[in-house]
Write an enzyme that holds these catalytic residues in place. Structure first.
Site, PDB file in Angstrom:
ATOM      1  N   ASN A 161     -14.516   1.789  59.737  1.00 20.34           N
ATOM      2  CA  ASN A 161     -14.220   1.521  61.023  1.00 20.34           C
ATOM      3  C   ASN A 161     -14.865   2.637  62.165  1.00 20.34           C
ATOM      4  O   ASN A 161     -15.173   3.667  61.854  1.00 20.34           O
ATOM      5  CB  ASN A 161     -12.710   1.712  61.280  1.00 20.34           C
ATOM      6  CG  ASN A 161     -11.944   0.862  60.481  1.00 20.34           C
ATOM      7  OD1 ASN A 161     -12.755  -0.182  60.032  1.00 20.34           O
ATOM      8  ND2 ASN A 161     -10.788   0.889  60.162  1.00 20.34           N
TER       9      ASN A 161
ATOM     10  N   HIS B   4     -19.871   3.882  59.068  1.00 20.86           N
ATOM     11  CA  HIS B   4     -20.527   3.016  60.228  1.00 20.86           C
ATOM     12  C   HIS B   4     -20.630   3.485  61.495  1.00 20.86           C
ATOM     13  O   HIS B   4     -20.921   2.535  62.557  1.00 20.86           O
ATOM     14  CB  HIS B   4     -19.903   1.376  60.150  1.00 20.86           C
ATOM     15  CG  HIS B   4     -20.115   0.848  58.796  1.00 20.86           C
ATOM     16  ND1 HIS B   4     -19.203  -0.328  58.360  1.00 20.86           N
ATOM     17  CD2 HIS B   4     -20.868   0.933  57.806  1.00 20.86           C
ATOM     18  CE1 HIS B   4     -19.736  -0.639  57.102  1.00 20.86           C
ATOM     19  NE2 HIS B   4     -20.577  -0.005  56.719  1.00 20.86           N
TER      20      HIS B   4
ATOM     21  N   CYS C  42     -31.609  12.148  80.474  1.00 25.42           N
ATOM     22  CA  CYS C  42     -32.963  11.589  80.891  1.00 25.42           C
ATOM     23  C   CYS C  42     -32.905  10.174  81.445  1.00 25.42           C
ATOM     24  O   CYS C  42     -33.994   9.806  81.803  1.00 25.42           O
ATOM     25  CB  CYS C  42     -33.720  11.775  79.554  1.00 25.42           C
ATOM     26  SG  CYS C  42     -33.584  10.234  78.450  1.00 25.42           S
TER      27      CYS C  42
ATOM     28  N   GLY D  83      -7.469  -2.579  53.546  1.00 22.43           N
ATOM     29  CA  GLY D  83      -7.661  -3.280  54.499  1.00 22.43           C
ATOM     30  C   GLY D  83      -9.284  -3.677  54.806  1.00 22.43           C
ATOM     31  O   GLY D  83      -9.669  -3.661  55.958  1.00 22.43           O
TER      32      GLY D  83
ATOM     33  N   GLU E 191      -4.554 -10.067  51.243  1.00 21.63           N
ATOM     34  CA  GLU E 191      -5.363 -11.163  50.664  1.00 21.63           C
ATOM     35  C   GLU E 191      -5.956 -10.299  49.344  1.00 21.63           C
ATOM     36  O   GLU E 191      -6.348  -9.344  49.420  1.00 21.63           O
ATOM     37  CB  GLU E 191      -6.307 -11.707  51.539  1.00 21.63           C
ATOM     38  CG  GLU E 191      -5.901 -11.761  52.893  1.00 21.63           C
ATOM     39  CD  GLU E 191      -5.736 -13.326  53.096  1.00 21.63           C
ATOM     40  OE1 GLU E 191      -6.251 -14.026  52.306  1.00 21.63           O
ATOM     41  OE2 GLU E 191      -4.898 -13.676  53.881  1.00 21.63           O
TER      42      GLU E 191
ATOM     43  N   ALA F 185      -1.011  -2.590  55.669  1.00 11.09           N
ATOM     44  CA  ALA F 185      -1.496  -1.288  55.476  1.00 11.09           C
ATOM     45  C   ALA F 185      -0.204  -0.121  55.718  1.00 11.09           C
ATOM     46  O   ALA F 185       0.295   0.623  54.769  1.00 11.09           O
ATOM     47  CB  ALA F 185      -2.702  -1.101  56.558  1.00 11.09           C
TER      48      ALA F 185
HETATM   49  P1  OAD Z   1     -13.354  -7.387  57.214  1.00 10.11           P
HETATM   50  O1  OAD Z   1     -12.758  -8.040  58.590  1.00 10.11           O
HETATM   51  O2  OAD Z   1     -14.338  -8.147  56.629  1.00 10.11           O
HETATM   52  O3  OAD Z   1     -11.836  -7.470  56.349  1.00 10.11           O
HETATM   53  C1  OAD Z   1     -10.480  -6.945  56.931  1.00 10.11           C
HETATM   54  C2  OAD Z   1      -9.490  -7.047  55.711  1.00 10.11           C
HETATM   55  O4  OAD Z   1      -8.417  -6.616  56.017  1.00 10.11           O
HETATM   56  C3  OAD Z   1      -9.448  -8.479  54.993  1.00 10.11           C
HETATM   57  O5  OAD Z   1      -9.519  -8.242  53.680  1.00 10.11           O
HETATM   58  C4  OAD Z   1      -7.966  -8.762  55.135  1.00 10.11           C
HETATM   59  O6  OAD Z   1      -7.097  -9.515  54.465  1.00 10.11           O
HETATM   60  C5  OAD Z   1      -7.371  -7.252  55.553  1.00 10.11           C
HETATM   61  N1  OAD Z   1      -6.057  -7.256  56.276  1.00 10.11           N
HETATM   62  C6  OAD Z   1      -5.753  -7.827  57.422  1.00 10.11           C
HETATM   63  N2  OAD Z   1      -4.740  -7.346  58.050  1.00 10.11           N
HETATM   64  C7  OAD Z   1      -4.478  -6.287  57.352  1.00 10.11           C
HETATM   65  C8  OAD Z   1      -3.282  -5.412  57.375  1.00 10.11           C
HETATM   66  N3  OAD Z   1      -2.549  -5.494  58.482  1.00 10.11           N
HETATM   67  N4  OAD Z   1      -3.113  -4.405  56.617  1.00 10.11           N
HETATM   68  C9  OAD Z   1      -4.167  -4.345  55.596  1.00 10.11           C
HETATM   69  N5  OAD Z   1      -5.246  -5.358  55.394  1.00 10.11           N
HETATM   70  C10 OAD Z   1      -5.229  -6.068  56.298  1.00 10.11           C
HETATM   71  O7  OAD Z   1     -13.241  -5.866  57.647  1.00 10.11           O
HETATM   72  P2  OAD Z   1     -14.028  -4.837  57.043  1.00 10.11           P
HETATM   73  O8  OAD Z   1     -14.055  -5.093  55.417  1.00 10.11           O
HETATM   74  O9  OAD Z   1     -13.715  -3.438  57.530  1.00 10.11           O
HETATM   75  O10 OAD Z   1     -19.459  -3.507  59.628  1.00 10.11           O
HETATM   76  O11 OAD Z   1     -15.503  -5.226  57.117  1.00 10.11           O
HETATM   77  C11 OAD Z   1     -16.534  -4.373  56.868  1.00 10.11           C
HETATM   78  C12 OAD Z   1     -17.729  -4.254  57.725  1.00 10.11           C
HETATM   79  O12 OAD Z   1     -17.921  -5.528  58.112  1.00 10.11           O
HETATM   80  C13 OAD Z   1     -17.393  -3.591  58.938  1.00 10.11           C
HETATM   81  O13 OAD Z   1     -17.475  -2.136  59.252  1.00 10.11           O
HETATM   82  C14 OAD Z   1     -18.234  -4.352  60.113  1.00 10.11           C
HETATM   83  C15 OAD Z   1     -18.346  -5.521  59.403  1.00 10.11           C
HETATM   84  O14 OAD Z   1     -19.305  -6.533  59.808  1.00 10.11           O
HETATM   85  C16 OAD Z   1     -20.504  -3.381  60.500  1.00 10.11           C
HETATM   86  O15 OAD Z   1     -20.297  -3.571  61.954  1.00 10.11           O
HETATM   87  C17 OAD Z   1     -21.692  -2.754  60.106  1.00 10.11           C
END
Ligand code: OAD
Length: 235
Positions: free
Chosen positions: A88, A105, A137, A174, A202, A218
């Site tokens: 995050n 990231h 700058c 998450g 999920e 979470a």
């Molecule tokens: P995602 O949006 O891909 O995944 C979010 C995850 O959180 C999913 O598996 C949901 O099921 C879960 N989720 C939703 N609500 C939740 C809750 N209340 N408690 C726990 N889990 C929950 O996000 P990331 O895996 O973080 O990168 O995505 C990875 C990267 O893709 C990000 O850092 C970003 C994005 O593109 C860049 O910008 C480089």
């Protein structure tokens, strides 16, 4: 004392009102990553990309850390060997009190000047001028985040992989676990003998190697993990 490492993704900030990327209300359902989160997109249209980051910065500025962030901050204080790794960019772990956060990231509050290379935090939201200019700058600055197609910061990456290899417990919270190299960390931890625990409402690709999958949010899932680790530590 067990060595504990945690990898978080957008899901841990969902309960703070910050949208995740994938899933039904995810940002990537409404916006195209290739138009907003790549170096090519930025050089094509820095104003558009900055408008999107300014919008997200405003959302994040209003958000408060939730119980999930707070439990992880408590774990850092109470466990002698604890590593927090996050994908995050929102800084909510730090706002909850976590002091050592490995940011794979980058951070949405950081900016980097493309002319003089200066890197600094700019907490203004909304930004008074888009695209913003370097305070040193006057050059064009970019968000201090990692975009698709860009390498991750090498030091953060090395620390994260070391922690995965050395951990007794590797907790994945998450994240959809589809973006590499971050998504590789739980698999490396497992290969090196860690007990892998997943907290996610999920299923994800990590589920099949997880020793325990808590299909919940979470905040409640991490509370259970915290109790378990405390019991383990007390022997
Ligand atoms: P995602 O949006 O891909 O995944 C979010 C995850 O959180 C999913 O598996 C949901 O099921 C879960 N989720 C939703 N609500 C939740 C809750 N209340 N408690 C726990 N889990 C929950 O996000 P990331 O895996 O973080 O990168 O995505 C990875 C990267 O893709 C990000 O850092 C970003 C994005 O593109 C860049 O910008 C480089």
């Amino acid at each position: 004392m067990p060595k504990v490492a945690v990898l978080t993704g957008a899901g841990i900030s969902a309960e703070s009102g910050i949208p995740t990327f994938r899933g039904k209300d995810g940002l990537w359902k409404r916006f195209k990553p290739e138009e907003l989160a790549t170096p090519e997109a930025f050089f094509r249209n820095p104003k558009l990309v900055w408008e999107w980051y300014d919008y997200r910065r405003q959302l994040i500025a209003r958000a408060e850390p939730n119980e999930g962030h707070k439990i992880l901050a408590r774990m850092e204080r109470e466990l002698p060997d604890f590593t927090l790794i996050t994908q995050n960019v929102d800084g909510l772990h730090q706002k909850a009190g976590s002091e050592k956060v490995i940011e794979l990231h980058g951070n949405i509050w950081k900016v980097r000047c493309l002319s003089c290379g200066a890197e600094y935090y700019d907490y203004r939201a909304p930004l008074p001028e888009i695209p913003p200019r370097c305070k040193h700058c006057g050059g064009l600055v970019r968000p201090g985040v990692v975009w698709f197609g860009e390498p991750l910061p090498p030091e953060a990456l090395e620390q994260a992989f070391n922690a995965a290899r050395e951990s007794d417990y590797f907790i994945v919270v998450g994240t959809s676990a589809v973006v590499y190299p971050a998504a590789q960390l739980p698999f490396v931890a497992k290969e090196y003998g860690a007990t892998v625990i997943e907290v996610n409402p999920e299923e994800t690709p990590v589920t099949r190697i997880a020793d325990l999958s808590l299909r919940e949010k979470a905040s409640t899932g991490l509370k259970k993990v915290y109790e378990m680790l405390k019991e383990h530590a007390q022997g």
